[in-house]
Design an enzyme around this catalytic site. Structure first.
Site, short mmCIF file in Angstrom:
data_model
loop_
_atom_site.label_atom_id
_atom_site.label_comp_id
_atom_site.label_asym_id
_atom_site.label_seq_id
_atom_site.Cartn_x
_atom_site.Cartn_y
_atom_site.Cartn_z
CD GLN A 194 -2.87 1.28 2.31
OE1 GLN A 194 -2.30 1.44 3.27
NE2 GLN A 194 -4.31 1.06 2.20
CE1 TYR A 209 -3.41 8.66 7.58
CE2 TYR A 209 -4.23 6.71 6.69
CZ TYR A 209 -3.72 7.70 7.75
OH TYR A 209 -3.75 6.88 8.75
NE ARG A 231 -8.06 -1.29 3.35
CZ ARG A 231 -8.41 -1.78 4.23
NH1 ARG A 231 -7.88 -0.82 5.22
NH2 ARG A 231 -9.04 -2.51 4.69
NE ARG A 283 -9.25 -4.25 14.31
CZ ARG A 283 -11.01 -3.48 15.40
NH1 ARG A 283 -10.49 -3.35 15.85
NH2 ARG A 283 -11.55 -3.76 14.50
CB CYS A 306 -9.82 -9.05 16.99
SG CYS A 306 -9.96 -7.35 17.07
CB CYS A 364 -9.13 -4.48 23.49
SG CYS A 364 -8.36 -6.42 23.53
C1 LIG Z 1 -2.74 -1.80 13.99
C2 LIG Z 1 -3.11 -1.83 12.90
C3 LIG Z 1 -2.69 -0.83 11.17
C4 LIG Z 1 -3.55 -0.29 10.83
N1 LIG Z 1 -2.67 0.00 9.83
C5 LIG Z 1 -3.68 0.23 8.73
C6 LIG Z 1 -3.20 0.76 6.64
O1 LIG Z 1 -1.71 0.62 7.56
N2 LIG Z 1 -3.86 1.09 6.30
C7 LIG Z 1 -4.41 0.55 5.51
O2 LIG Z 1 -5.71 0.97 4.62
N3 LIG Z 1 -5.47 0.30 7.10
C8 LIG Z 1 -4.68 0.42 8.19
N4 LIG Z 1 -5.30 -0.67 9.13
C9 LIG Z 1 -7.20 -0.52 8.68
C10 LIG Z 1 -7.06 -2.39 8.83
O3 LIG Z 1 -6.65 -3.03 7.15
C11 LIG Z 1 -8.73 -3.12 8.95
O4 LIG Z 1 -9.43 -2.31 7.75
C12 LIG Z 1 -8.75 -2.70 10.23
O5 LIG Z 1 -8.22 -2.95 11.22
C13 LIG Z 1 -10.22 -3.04 9.79
O6 LIG Z 1 -10.72 -4.50 9.83
P1 LIG Z 1 -10.71 -5.57 10.90
O7 LIG Z 1 -11.31 -5.54 11.84
O8 LIG Z 1 -9.86 -7.09 10.31
O9 LIG Z 1 -8.91 -5.76 11.74
C14 LIG Z 1 -5.17 -1.09 10.40
C15 LIG Z 1 -5.95 -1.55 11.22
C16 LIG Z 1 -4.69 -2.10 12.06
C17 LIG Z 1 -5.80 -2.30 13.79
S1 SF4 Z 2 -4.80 -6.43 21.29
FE1 SF4 Z 2 -6.71 -6.34 21.66
S2 SF4 Z 2 -8.03 -5.32 19.71
FE2 SF4 Z 2 -6.23 -5.23 19.00
S3 SF4 Z 2 -5.47 -7.70 17.80
FE3 SF4 Z 2 -5.04 -8.01 20.44
S4 SF4 Z 2 -7.45 -8.86 20.65
FE4 SF4 Z 2 -7.64 -7.65 18.63
#
Ligand SMILES: Cc1cc2nc3c(=O)[nH]c(=O)nc-3n(C[C@H](O)[C@H](O)[C@H](O)COP(=O)(O)O)c2cc1C
Ligand code: SF4
Length: 356
Positions: free
Chosen positions: A102, A170, A215, A307, A328, A331
């Site tokens: 990305q 962004y 994205r 996550r 996940c 949290c």
């Molecule tokens: C630690 C962390 C870093 C992230 N960094 C980015 C990123 O670099 N680019 C992006 O588009 N989304 C980023 N996201 C969003 C994730 O790609 C994703 O859209 C979001 O966590 C929701 O999906 P999930 O519920 O499966 O975690 C980040 C999320 C987390 C938790």
């Molecule tokens: S710290 Fe909590 S919110 Fe983050 S990835 Fe782990 S379970 Fe998910």
């Protein structure tokens, strides 16, 4: 035909081995101000590829030093960074998994006090007020060239493609959202132009099989805008659409009351119905049943498991084999960002497996 998580398919010539994608997730503090890849990054991406993901999209990797969202963000702004990035692509490819990177510029949301923005927008977040520096035509051309140069580095480092970071507040998203971009020149009248000129520039310097996706914010500010942007980018030859949130606070999320998943998953389904390129959905999918349900309900081509893959790097292999994936735990403050060993979901999964 009914889609399943096990299906493989192609984007250009890149074979995606199943429908589970690891979306970009920044690993904060794993590098220093140099933005150079560390051993930890290599092992992190290797583990998720080994864990069966169909595709990995590497974390937001910045195209200029000034455009960073954090001062420890990975960089792709100079050629000296290519060797480190190549270590990631080699490790992931050795596990049979394709990888896109990305490429990102934070614009007004970046770490710089006087950060670029398409217009004179005032960002108000967390009690702080920040005034964007309106980009002149020469600034626009310079940043577009930086995106193109970054894609050339990605190509040289062995990535199968790039994902343009066009959401989450962004820079590209700032161009797309008319509540931020009220320019009266061609970059305001045609909000996708900033992006389509970059796509054209990249296409000229990479081989035909190199993938260029984005994205994209679904609510920018409305779903109708998201759909219009998606269709315009498809018409311009973008290869896939990874649908997420747009500019925070200037968006209007919607979904029907009986839709059981997140509003952006609903939006991804609505966009999928109106385009013919692959569409990815994300957010809140925790266990295999969620991923199956989203595929079935929306018809999207790929599910992003974020996550929960941080909790269990083998989430994909476990889901495909019908094993417990862990999940996940949502949290209040994600501890993984600070110290992966303190992730509550990881600790719980480890404990369960010790007891088996
Ligand atoms: C630690 C962390 C870093 C992230 N960094 C980015 C990123 O670099 N680019 C992006 O588009 N989304 C980023 N996201 C969003 C994730 O790609 C994703 O859209 C979001 O966590 C929701 O999906 P999930 O519920 O499966 O975690 C980040 C999320 C987390 C938790
Ligand atoms: S710290 Fe909590 S919110 Fe983050 S990835 Fe782990 S379970 Fe998910």
């Amino acid at each position: 035909m009914k889609k399943t998580l096990h299906d493989n398919f192609f984007i250009r010539k890149t074979r995606i081995r199943n429908r589970i994608c690891v979306p970009p997730m920044v690993c904060y503090h794993w590098t220093d101000g140099s933005g150079v890849v560390s051993d930890r990054h290599v092992e992190h991406y290797r583990a998720m590829a080994h864990g069966g993901a169909g595709l990995i999209i590497q974390e937001a990797t910045c195209i200029t030093r000034e455009g960073r969202l954090a001062d420890t963000q990975l960089g792709i702004w100079e050629d000296s960074q290519i060797d480190g990035l190549r270590r990631i692509t080699e490790a992931v490819h050795a596990e049979g998994c394709p990888i896109f990177v990305q490429i990102h510029h934070a614009g007004i949301v970046g770490i710089e006090e006087h950060a670029f923005c398409p217009d004179t927008y005032i960002l108000r977040r967390g009690g702080i007020e920040k005034h964007g520096v309106k980009m002149q035509e020469e600034d626009i051309a310079r940043i577009q060239q930086a995106f193109i140069d970054a894609a050339r580095r990605a190509y040289e480092a062995g990535y199968d493609g790039v994902e343009l970071h066009g959401c989450h507040s962004y820079l590209m998203c700032q161009f797309l959202n008319h509540r931020i971009n009220q320019r009266d020149d061609r970059y305001g009248i045609h909000p996708e132009l900033f992006i389509t000129e970059i796509v054209d520039g990249i296409r000229q310097i990479v081989s035909e099989d190199f993938v260029i996706g984005i994205r994209l914010g679904a609510f920018e500010p409305t779903l109708a805008d998201g759909i219009r942007h998606a269709q315009a980018l498809e018409a311009h030859g973008i290869d896939f659409l990874d649908i997420s949130y747009g500019f925070t606070g200037e968006d209007e999320p919607v979904k029907p009351d009986d839709f059981p998943y997140k509003d952006i998953i609903y939006a991804a389904g609505e966009i999928k119905r109106r385009v013919s390129i692959p569409v990815f959905a994300v957010n809140g999918m925790r266990v295999a049943e969620d991923a199956h349900g989203v595929l079935e309900r929306t018809g999207v081509d790929m599910v992003d498991i974020g996550r929960s893959t941080l909790v269990n790097p083998s989430w994909a292999a476990d889901a495909l084999a019908g094993r417990d994936t862990g999940r996940c735990l949502d949290c209040a403050v994600c501890q993984w960002r600070i110290d992966a060993d303190q992730c509550a979901g990881r600790k719980l999964l480890r404990k369960k497996r010790q007891m088996e």
